[in-house]
Design a protein around this motif. Structure first.
Motif, PDB file in Angstrom:
ATOM      1  N   LYS A  67     -19.836 -18.824  18.440  1.00 15.68           N
ATOM      2  CA  LYS A  67     -18.572 -18.607  17.751  1.00 15.68           C
ATOM      3  C   LYS A  67     -18.527 -19.450  16.470  1.00 15.68           C
ATOM      4  O   LYS A  67     -18.789 -20.643  16.491  1.00 15.68           O
ATOM      5  CB  LYS A  67     -17.412 -18.987  18.662  1.00 15.68           C
ATOM      6  CG  LYS A  67     -16.069 -18.684  18.080  1.00 15.68           C
ATOM      7  CD  LYS A  67     -14.964 -18.983  19.053  1.00 15.68           C
ATOM      8  CE  LYS A  67     -13.630 -18.679  18.394  1.00 15.68           C
ATOM      9  NZ  LYS A  67     -12.516 -19.051  19.233  1.00 15.68           N
TER      10      LYS A  67
ATOM     11  N   TRP B  43     -15.977 -20.171  13.077  1.00 10.31           N
ATOM     12  CA  TRP B  43     -14.630 -19.920  12.568  1.00 10.31           C
ATOM     13  C   TRP B  43     -14.468 -20.215  11.090  1.00 10.31           C
ATOM     14  O   TRP B  43     -13.439 -19.894  10.508  1.00 10.31           O
ATOM     15  CB  TRP B  43     -13.571 -20.662  13.384  1.00 10.31           C
ATOM     16  CG  TRP B  43     -13.846 -22.104  13.634  1.00 10.31           C
ATOM     17  CD1 TRP B  43     -13.533 -23.157  12.824  1.00 10.31           C
ATOM     18  CD2 TRP B  43     -14.490 -22.647  14.778  1.00 10.31           C
ATOM     19  NE1 TRP B  43     -13.951 -24.323  13.396  1.00 10.31           N
ATOM     20  CE2 TRP B  43     -14.545 -24.052  14.610  1.00 10.31           C
ATOM     21  CE3 TRP B  43     -15.034 -22.110  15.936  1.00 10.31           C
ATOM     22  CZ2 TRP B  43     -15.111 -24.903  15.546  1.00 10.31           C
ATOM     23  CZ3 TRP B  43     -15.598 -22.968  16.857  1.00 10.31           C
ATOM     24  CH2 TRP B  43     -15.631 -24.337  16.663  1.00 10.31           C
ATOM     25  N   ASN B  44     -15.481 -20.826  10.455  1.00 13.55           N
ATOM     26  CA  ASN B  44     -15.419 -21.041   9.013  1.00 13.55           C
ATOM     27  C   ASN B  44     -16.816 -21.388   8.521  1.00 13.55           C
ATOM     28  O   ASN B  44     -17.760 -21.440   9.294  1.00 13.55           O
ATOM     29  CB  ASN B  44     -14.410 -22.136   8.669  1.00 13.55           C
ATOM     30  CG  ASN B  44     -13.806 -21.966   7.282  1.00 13.55           C
ATOM     31  OD1 ASN B  44     -14.347 -21.281   6.435  1.00 13.55           O
ATOM     32  ND2 ASN B  44     -12.667 -22.592   7.068  1.00 13.55           N
TER      33      ASN B  44
ATOM     34  N   ASP C  35     -17.918 -26.202  11.559  1.00 12.17           N
ATOM     35  CA  ASP C  35     -16.980 -25.118  11.878  1.00 12.17           C
ATOM     36  C   ASP C  35     -17.574 -24.052  12.790  1.00 12.17           C
ATOM     37  O   ASP C  35     -17.442 -22.853  12.546  1.00 12.17           O
ATOM     38  CB  ASP C  35     -16.481 -24.450  10.593  1.00 12.17           C
ATOM     39  CG  ASP C  35     -15.674 -25.373   9.715  1.00 12.17           C
ATOM     40  OD1 ASP C  35     -15.149 -26.379  10.230  1.00 12.17           O
ATOM     41  OD2 ASP C  35     -15.567 -25.092   8.507  1.00 12.17           O
TER      42      ASP C  35
END
Length: 119
Positions: free
Chosen positions: A2, A4-5, A10
């Motif tokens: 995963k 996210w940025n 991140d």
């Protein structure tokens, strides 16, 4: 994995390694691939970027500071520099690069935020 940025911390893999380092559960040298490895998986690439930033003195904005002494030896910095170059070179070597390449416009942002100078 995963993500996210585009920052070096991140993603899920970076957060896991940060926690393990804070708890003293691992030796960062054991996490790095052999120099000259022909393919670096996504999670390994994310880990290399996070470790390189820690070695350069960058700490995550959130959470407790990480002890970076083992990452700042000349030999470790040299190995991290070579691994980081491999992760950021192209999608044939780095699965993480290939993932960001598929994202299109975020590739250059990710590369610029992932690169760090290791002296």
């Amino acid at each position: 994995m995963k993500i996210w940025n585009t920052g070096p911390f991140d993603n899920e893999e970076a957060q896991e390694v940060l926690e393990d380092l804070r708890e003293g559960h691992l030796d960062p040298a054991e996490l790095l691939p052999d120099i000259g490895q022909r393919h670096i998986e996504e999670d390994q690439g994310a880990l290399i970027i996070a470790l390189a930033h820690l070695a350069a003195g960058n700490q995550p904005a959130e959470g407790a500071a990480v002890d970076v002494e083992k990452l700042q030896t000349p030999a470790m910095k040299d190995k991290l520099r070579q691994c980081l170059e491999a992760v950021l070179i192209d999608g044939t070597v780095s699965a993480l690069y290939a993932r960001w390449q598929r994202e299109g416009e975020k590739l250059h942002e990710w590369k610029s935020r992932s690169y760090v100078l290791l002296k």
